[in-house]
Each structure stands twice: as structure tokens, then as C-alpha cells.
Design a protein around this motif. Sequence first.
Motif, PDB file in Angstrom:
ATOM      1  N   ARG A  79      14.863  15.103  -6.953  1.00  0.00           N
ATOM      2  CA  ARG A  79      15.575  14.884  -8.107  1.00  0.00           C
ATOM      3  C   ARG A  79      14.577  14.007  -8.995  1.00  0.00           C
TER       4      ARG A  79
ATOM      5  N   LYS B 238      11.619  16.071 -10.543  1.00  0.00           N
ATOM      6  CA  LYS B 238      12.393  16.817 -11.681  1.00  0.00           C
ATOM      7  C   LYS B 238      12.466  16.186 -13.117  1.00  0.00           C
TER       8      LYS B 238
ATOM      9  N   ASN C  86      10.661  16.790 -16.802  1.00  0.00           N
ATOM     10  CA  ASN C  86      11.411  17.012 -18.181  1.00  0.00           C
ATOM     11  C   ASN C  86      10.903  15.758 -18.913  1.00  0.00           C
TER      12      ASN C  86
ATOM     13  N   GLU D  65       4.689  18.979 -12.487  1.00  0.00           N
ATOM     14  CA  GLU D  65       5.026  20.135 -12.022  1.00  0.00           C
ATOM     15  C   GLU D  65       4.392  20.368 -10.726  1.00  0.00           C
TER      16      GLU D  65
ATOM     17  N   LEU E 245       6.333  17.942  -8.482  1.00  0.00           N
ATOM     18  CA  LEU E 245       7.446  18.501  -8.116  1.00  0.00           C
ATOM     19  C   LEU E 245       7.267  19.698  -6.947  1.00  0.00           C
TER      20      LEU E 245
END
Length: 382
Positions: free
Chosen positions: A87, A90, A94, A156, A159
Motif C-alpha cells: 500500500r 502504491k 500514484n 513502479e 512497488l
Amino acid sequence: MALVCVVAGIALFYLLKPKPEPAPLPKVGTETIGLTDVNIYGEYVGRIRAQQFVEVHARVEGYLEKMCFKEGSHIDKGQTLFVIDPRLYKAHVNKARAQLNKAEAQARKAKRDLERIRPLFQQNAASQLDLDNAEAAYESAVAEETVCRADLTQAELTLGYTNVVSPISGFISERVADIGTLVGPSGGKSLLATVVKSDTVRVDFSMTALDYLRGKDRNVNLGSEDKNGKWNSFVTITLADGSEYPWKGLVDFADPQVDPKTGTFSVRAEMPNPDRTLLPGEVTKVKVLLDVREKAILVPTKALVIEKNGAYIFVVRKNKVVEKRFVVTGPEVGNNTVIEKGLAKGEVIVTEGFHKLTHGMRVDAVPAYGLPHKNAKKSQHD
């Protein structure tokens, strides 16, 4: 007259007396000398090592959320093993994407401003300073866009590290960290499990420099493949139950220098392990090809007699007379011994019954396999 009759009778008795039969010749078992190629091996203590042994570490910090494999099972390269709480990462993605969108919008605006200033400058409706400011604003906006795109790529990737995947195919160990544990390269636990590729294993052992030289003086070069494929330095190993492993390995590396402390150098062989019979870390006996005697004379060791002056063997001549022949012996191969000097191809040697022989004695020579076994009568009687 009576005396003459007595003498005649005694003479007739000795003339008619049957002559004693000659004593039978001692029967010995023999073999005919032939030539054969003989492989000479050295025996060492080796240790089994996996071809690949990879530790799986957590590359990002977070709480371990899921385990996606069965401990001890076979896994494939790229298979997901663990999931770390994604989380936070992510959110970073974002945020980086939003900053990139903002930078792209600013770059587009700066481009439009520059496109408006240029014709005005050409019409002397805008100053050189206005043009320079517009160009600098556009270039700065493009650079900021590049930085934001790099930040998004990094976010990314980070992640993606929350899905811990296997770098190789192989068998996985039990997990080191439990579900819910804080893992990571800094504050948490980094090591999660290990993956072992053991369908092919490596066998490490040490040899003396003398063994190396003996092999090199002959036809075997450790660590280098024979282009003719005739005398490669292959190895065999013995399993824990004493049986010989059915697969053979090839020596693919020999250390170019000797350890001065031990007088040995490291040797490595690669060996197939399709059924996982060999376990990494296991200690085993290693037998490696050191020497090849081509067209050698090989005799049963039991046929040799060793004394202070040397070793000798009885040779049967064509007239069935045995000769006590001293020979120069070489290495032993199983129950046989290589003869370096003293015998020639085609000669017949005594392999059984030689303990009752002396030099120059005549014998009844038969092939060794034609002699009756010592316990044959006893067995029939039983």
C-alpha cells in the motif's frame, strides 16, 4: 646246480617285476598374457555442492503479507514467493504519476508560451529578454518532466519489489521469516528463503601435486577436455550405502596453484543429479581417473610372490617347464596388478597351485577355469 637255479629265479623275478609308474606332474592353473587398456584411479574425500545456491532477500521494507509456495517444493524462475504489504509503495507510484502529469502540463504550457513569443520577437514586439525567459522556462519544464518520469519509474520498480520472485528454478527451503514479520534491507529481516538448483551438482575435492603430475605425465589432463573424447578425467562417487552412483561427472576445473599450507590444490567436477539422489553438503568418496595405461599387461595379484629381492611369477614354457621370473610391478587395479617389465604378450603364467613349484619343475598346465574348485567334492557330498 641249486645255486644256479636260485640266481636264475631271482633274476627272473626282477625282470618280470612291474616297473613303478612315474609320479604324476603337479597340476597348475594358468592364464595367457594379453594386452589391455587400464584406467588408474585416485580416491579422495569430496563434498557435494549445489550448482546454484541463491538467497532470496526482501529488497523493500514492509510487513510480510503472504507466502505463495510450499516449503521444499520445486519452483520456477520468476514465480512469486512472497508478497510484502504494497500500500505505501502504491501511494508512492500514484504521487509520482501525479507529479509527472503536472510536469507534463507545465511543459506543454511553456512550449505554447515559447511559440507565442518567437513571432512577436521577430516582429520586434517582444524583447530578447522575453524570448530568453520563455526558452529557459520551456527547457526547465522539459527537464522537470524527465525527472518526474524517472521518479515514476523508480516508484513502479519499488512497488514491483513487494512481489518477491524466484531468481532461478529449483527447490526452495523453508521460510526464514513468518507472515506478519517486518522485513527489509534496513530495519527488518532481509533473508526470506533460499533456492537450490541441484539437478546438476558440483563435487569439490583436493588432490596432491604429485597426483596431478602423474596424471599429466600420462594421458589425463585435469580440468581440460580431451578433443578426441578418449581419456577425459571423469569421476565416480560412492553413496552413503556403499553403492556406486550410476552417473559419472567430468572434471571441469583444477586450481592452477597449490596451497602451500596443505600441499594440495582444489578440483571440481560437475555431475548430473536428475533424481536428487545427491544432497548439497553431503560428504562422499570420489574416484577420479589419474592415469591411462594403454596396451598394458595385467595379471592377477594372487599370482605374484613378494620377497626381499622383489616380486616374481612362474611362467610356463612350451616344454611345460616353469621358470621363476622376476618382474617389475606397477599400480594395483582391483584384484589385478600392472606389470611394467618382465612379461610379454602371449606368455603363459601360473595363477593357481604355484606354492608347490620350484624353478625348472615340469608341470601339468591347464587353464585356471578348468581346475576343479577345492570345495567341489564337499558341496556334492553335502
